[in-house]
Design an enzyme around this catalytic site. Structure first.
Site: not given
Length: 196
Positions: A166-168
């Protein structure tokens, strides 16, 4: 010479059968190094690619799927084939995630496309929980280099497995979203999905 439309349909059906046979035979013979498929999602069409070790790449359509496959051929192996069934579990879990029925992914991961500092960042991203957010500065501090805020941003931009890793969930210190490999609209949609 005229072409009968049924000949065209037969040709398409024959090609589909031959492709299915090729993918089964290549997989069984162990000569398929990278399998891929696409998946339509609320944030666009995602390319999913896996090696025998696990999911190796998730790519947004804005990344140019053809270019992503070419990179995989160069960096991993040219033995790449569209084999959707090998990625059915990942596709199902992504569908569940977008339907708000899943908050974590339980699939084998192959991180060979992330190395050095970028790999440290990508591994740290896995600890940011569903619905949570962390600043680029906090991630930099967590990987032991608090002054590497820009490098964290670069590592997030090169995360080979967006959505699944999850880089978001990484945002600016002021709480604004910041950049995202899938585009600002995709990042906003993912953050809204998890906040609801």
């Amino acid at each position: 010479m005229t072409t009968d439309m049924f000949d065209s349909l037969a040709d398409d059906a024959t090609l589909a059968r031959l492709h299915t046979r090729l993918s089964i035979d290549a997989d069984a013979a162990g000569v398929l190094d990278v399998a891929y498929r696409t998946l339509d999602t609320p944030v666009g069409t995602l390319l999913l690619a896996a090696t025998a070790a696990g999911l190796v790449r998730v790519a947004y359509d804005v990344e140019d799927h053809t270019a992503v496959l070419a990179t995989l051929a160069t960096r991993i192996s040219p033995r790449i084939l569209r084999v959707p069934r090998r990625l059915d579990t990942v596709a199902r879990q992504l569908d569940e995630y977008f339907a708000k029925k899943r908050i974590t992914f339980d699939v084998p991961i192959d991180l060979r496309l992330a190395d050095g500092f970028r790999r440290s960042v990508v591994e740290q991203l896995r600890s940011i929980g569903y619905g949570d957010r962390a600043s680029y500065a906090a991630v930099a501090a967590a990987v032991g280099n608090p002054r590497a805020v820009r490098a964290v941003g670069s590592a997030c931009a090169h995360n080979p497995l967006p959505v699944v890793i999850p880089c978001h969930r990484v945002v600016r210190s002021d709480g604004t979203a910041g950049q995202y490999v899938g585009g600002a609209a995709a990042k906003a949609a993912l953050l809204r999905l998890e906040a609801a």
